[in-house]
Design an enzyme around this catalytic site. Structure first.
Site, PDB file in Angstrom:
ATOM      1  N   ALA A 120       0.926  -1.097   0.049  1.00  0.00           N
ATOM      2  CA  ALA A 120      -0.022   0.101   0.002  1.00  0.00           C
ATOM      3  C   ALA A 120       0.818   1.073  -0.146  1.00  0.00           C
ATOM      4  O   ALA A 120       0.213   2.323  -0.140  1.00  0.00           O
ATOM      5  CB  ALA A 120      -0.816  -0.066   1.208  1.00  0.00           C
ATOM      6  N   ASN A 186       1.115  -3.482   8.337  1.00  0.00           N
ATOM      7  CA  ASN A 186       2.083  -3.895   7.178  1.00  0.00           C
ATOM      8  C   ASN A 186       2.907  -2.623   6.598  1.00  0.00           C
ATOM      9  O   ASN A 186       4.213  -2.811   6.383  1.00  0.00           O
ATOM     10  CB  ASN A 186       1.313  -4.250   5.975  1.00  0.00           C
ATOM     11  CG  ASN A 186       0.514  -5.625   6.212  1.00  0.00           C
ATOM     12  OD1 ASN A 186       1.173  -6.709   6.496  1.00  0.00           O
ATOM     13  ND2 ASN A 186      -0.682  -5.389   6.375  1.00  0.00           N
ATOM     14  N   HIS A 216      -1.328   7.360   3.984  1.00  0.00           N
ATOM     15  CA  HIS A 216      -0.084   6.955   4.490  1.00  0.00           C
ATOM     16  C   HIS A 216       0.674   8.183   4.291  1.00  0.00           C
ATOM     17  O   HIS A 216       1.088   8.604   3.014  1.00  0.00           O
ATOM     18  CB  HIS A 216       0.409   5.829   3.848  1.00  0.00           C
ATOM     19  CG  HIS A 216      -0.515   4.460   4.081  1.00  0.00           C
ATOM     20  ND1 HIS A 216      -0.681   4.006   5.257  1.00  0.00           N
ATOM     21  CD2 HIS A 216      -1.185   3.842   3.058  1.00  0.00           C
ATOM     22  CE1 HIS A 216      -1.493   2.941   5.149  1.00  0.00           C
ATOM     23  NE2 HIS A 216      -1.866   2.739   3.671  1.00  0.00           N
TER      24      HIS A 216
HETATM   25  N1  NAI Z   1       1.764  -5.121   2.432  1.00  0.00           N
HETATM   26  C1  NAI Z   1       0.919  -4.110   2.596  1.00  0.00           C
HETATM   27  O1  NAI Z   1       0.880  -2.860   2.567  1.00  0.00           O
HETATM   28  C2  NAI Z   1      -0.460  -4.817   2.812  1.00  0.00           C
HETATM   29  C3  NAI Z   1      -0.646  -5.929   3.155  1.00  0.00           C
HETATM   30  N2  NAI Z   1      -1.790  -6.581   3.534  1.00  0.00           N
HETATM   31  C4  NAI Z   1      -2.037  -7.861   4.049  1.00  0.00           C
HETATM   32  O2  NAI Z   1      -2.499  -8.665   2.808  1.00  0.00           O
HETATM   33  C5  NAI Z   1      -2.978  -9.696   3.586  1.00  0.00           C
HETATM   34  C6  NAI Z   1      -3.960 -10.292   2.830  1.00  0.00           C
HETATM   35  O3  NAI Z   1      -5.051  -9.126   2.947  1.00  0.00           O
HETATM   36  P1  NAI Z   1      -6.506  -9.198   2.495  1.00  0.00           P
HETATM   37  O4  NAI Z   1      -6.669  -9.966   1.066  1.00  0.00           O
HETATM   38  O5  NAI Z   1      -7.200  -7.915   2.587  1.00  0.00           O
HETATM   39  O6  NAI Z   1      -7.376 -10.103   3.674  1.00  0.00           O
HETATM   40  P2  NAI Z   1      -8.611 -10.925   3.560  1.00  0.00           P
HETATM   41  O7  NAI Z   1      -8.867 -11.135   5.065  1.00  0.00           O
HETATM   42  O8  NAI Z   1      -9.505 -10.205   2.720  1.00  0.00           O
HETATM   43  O9  NAI Z   1      -8.187 -12.019   2.651  1.00  0.00           O
HETATM   44  C7  NAI Z   1      -7.087 -13.295   3.496  1.00  0.00           C
HETATM   45  C8  NAI Z   1      -7.506 -14.511   2.868  1.00  0.00           C
HETATM   46  O10 NAI Z   1      -6.357 -15.213   3.429  1.00  0.00           O
HETATM   47  C9  NAI Z   1      -6.719 -16.604   3.723  1.00  0.00           C
HETATM   48  N3  NAI Z   1      -5.971 -17.146   4.670  1.00  0.00           N
HETATM   49  C10 NAI Z   1      -5.437 -16.533   5.802  1.00  0.00           C
HETATM   50  N4  NAI Z   1      -4.390 -17.460   6.243  1.00  0.00           N
HETATM   51  C11 NAI Z   1      -4.257 -18.146   5.658  1.00  0.00           C
HETATM   52  C12 NAI Z   1      -3.312 -19.347   5.283  1.00  0.00           C
HETATM   53  N5  NAI Z   1      -2.549 -19.790   6.390  1.00  0.00           N
HETATM   54  N6  NAI Z   1      -3.210 -20.426   4.390  1.00  0.00           N
HETATM   55  C13 NAI Z   1      -4.085 -19.973   3.252  1.00  0.00           C
HETATM   56  N7  NAI Z   1      -4.975 -19.087   3.394  1.00  0.00           N
HETATM   57  C14 NAI Z   1      -5.128 -18.223   4.388  1.00  0.00           C
HETATM   58  C15 NAI Z   1      -8.124 -16.419   4.649  1.00  0.00           C
HETATM   59  O11 NAI Z   1      -8.915 -17.231   4.599  1.00  0.00           O
HETATM   60  C16 NAI Z   1      -8.746 -15.054   3.689  1.00  0.00           C
HETATM   61  O12 NAI Z   1      -9.440 -15.663   2.569  1.00  0.00           O
HETATM   62  C17 NAI Z   1      -3.213  -9.538   4.966  1.00  0.00           C
HETATM   63  O13 NAI Z   1      -2.053 -10.204   5.666  1.00  0.00           O
HETATM   64  C18 NAI Z   1      -2.880  -8.053   5.067  1.00  0.00           C
HETATM   65  O14 NAI Z   1      -2.629  -7.741   6.419  1.00  0.00           O
HETATM   66  C19 NAI Z   1      -3.082  -5.963   3.323  1.00  0.00           C
HETATM   67  C20 NAI Z   1      -2.951  -4.505   3.046  1.00  0.00           C
HETATM   68  C21 NAI Z   1      -1.589  -3.726   2.768  1.00  0.00           C
HETATM   69  O1  OAA Z   2      -3.582   0.799   3.672  1.00  0.00           O
HETATM   70  C1  OAA Z   2      -3.273  -0.608   3.599  1.00  0.00           C
HETATM   71  O2  OAA Z   2      -3.497  -1.343   2.617  1.00  0.00           O
HETATM   72  C2  OAA Z   2      -2.900  -1.583   4.763  1.00  0.00           C
HETATM   73  C3  OAA Z   2      -2.404  -0.591   5.817  1.00  0.00           C
HETATM   74  O3  OAA Z   2      -2.533   0.463   6.156  1.00  0.00           O
HETATM   75  C4  OAA Z   2      -1.388  -1.594   6.725  1.00  0.00           C
HETATM   76  O4  OAA Z   2      -1.537  -2.865   6.769  1.00  0.00           O
HETATM   77  O5  OAA Z   2      -0.309  -0.955   7.256  1.00  0.00           O
END
Ligand code: NAI
Ligand code: OAA
Length: 263
Positions: A120, A186, A216
């Site tokens: 992000a 994150n 951010h």
């Molecule tokens: N690096 C960045 O800037 C960002 C990172 N993220 C991270 O990305 C990840 C995914 O985010 P979203 O798709 O929005 O979340 P979400 O909650 O919509 O989807 C996550 C999916 O992963 C599945 N899951 C969880 N643990 C699992 C495992 N051990 N094995 C297989 N599947 C599993 C869940 O069942 C769910 O379907 C989260 O960890 C979130 O914190 C999100 C936003 C920004």
């Molecule tokens: O903006 C986003 O997608 C997520 C965010 O702030 C974080 O995980 O730090």
């Protein structure tokens, strides 16, 4: 790919027409298998939906994590040990220094690499380059709609539904922010890993009842000079905690592995 949530399904959808990329398998949590099979079939009918790497028929060229913190330990660590290169978005998990070390060791043993995606936030290239010359200060302010902080320690401490003004819900080092707000950590963790580390990166988190975006803001200074960057990210409808740019960051990383020119 690991994960078929808000990010995973959007990534699958955007890759549909990229003939250089084939998502062969999607690893999902066992309790979501039936729903995930239905959702994935509608977007990527050729992809197998499985619950672990052992069920994947063909060794992947790349494993893409967009699932959650637990997926790093469950799937990314063993893949790295097997020499499969990985890209990950759940960077907040790496505020657990022990897990970060384990991933590095596994990648070394597998003679491969784990790439931490910018997700992000922008400017990670500049920050990581500036680190080489020496950084003096990195200050991150994360501002999200008040209700995006539901189910975090701010919920209960503040009446999120009743806020009328932007309210600082946390101020302190990035390591503590990551511990207290793991699902929102994150960006703070990514900035720390690219820059001054978890103890010296300063974080301020704000619940803003009038905001409809995930904002951010980063200020960094050091031997290179200084920069300031503000990202006004639109949240994904399927998960307002996640900015849409995260999806594009994953698609870009996959394209950079597959296309003749990487940028
Ligand atoms: N690096 C960045 O800037 C960002 C990172 N993220 C991270 O990305 C990840 C995914 O985010 P979203 O798709 O929005 O979340 P979400 O909650 O919509 O989807 C996550 C999916 O992963 C599945 N899951 C969880 N643990 C699992 C495992 N051990 N094995 C297989 N599947 C599993 C869940 O069942 C769910 O379907 C989260 O960890 C979130 O914190 C999100 C936003 C920004
Ligand atoms: O903006 C986003 O997608 C997520 C965010 O702030 C974080 O995980 O730090």
């Amino acid at each position: 790919m690991i994960g078929s949530g808000a990010i995973g399904l959007s990534v699958l959808s955007l890759l549909k027409n990229d003939s250089d990329v084939s998502i062969d398998s999607v690893i999902v949590a066992p309790d979501t298998l039936d729903q995930a099979r239905e959702q994935v079939a509608a977007i990527a009918p050729k992809a197998q939906v499985v619950t672990g790497l052992a069920e994947v028929a063909q060794r992947p060229d790349l494993l893409v994590e967009c699932a959650g913190h637990g997926a790093l330990r469950a799937h990314v660590l063993p893949a790295l040990e097997q020499g499969i290169p990985c890209v990950v978005v759940s960077i907040g998990a790496l505020s657990d220094v022990e897990l970060a070390r384990q991933l590095e060791d596994a990648a070394k043993r597998g003679k491969t690499q784990v790439q931490l995606l910018s997700g992000a936030i922008g400017g990670i290239d500049a920050l990581a380059a500036a680190k080489i010359g020496g950084l003096d200060s990195v200050v991150y302010t994360g501002r999200k709609p008040a209700l995006a902080w539901k189910d975090t320690p701010a919920d209960g401490q503040f009446k999120l539904e009743a806020l009328t003004e932007p309210t600082v819900i946390f101020e302190g080092p990035a390591g503590e922010a990551a511990r207290l707000f793991p699902k929102n950590a994150n960006v703070a963790a990514t900035l720390s890993l690219a820059g001054l580390g978890l103890d010296r990166t300063q974080v301020r988190l704000i619940a803003d009842p009038s905001s409809k975006e995930n904002v951010h803001h980063v200020e960094a200074s050091g031997a290179f000079g200084s920069f300031e960057i503000t990202m006004r990210g639109k949240p994904l409808a399927a998960n307002p905690k996640t900015s849409a740019l995260t999806v594009y960051s994953v698609v870009r990383a996959i394209g950079n592995q597959a296309h003749a020119v990487a940028i």
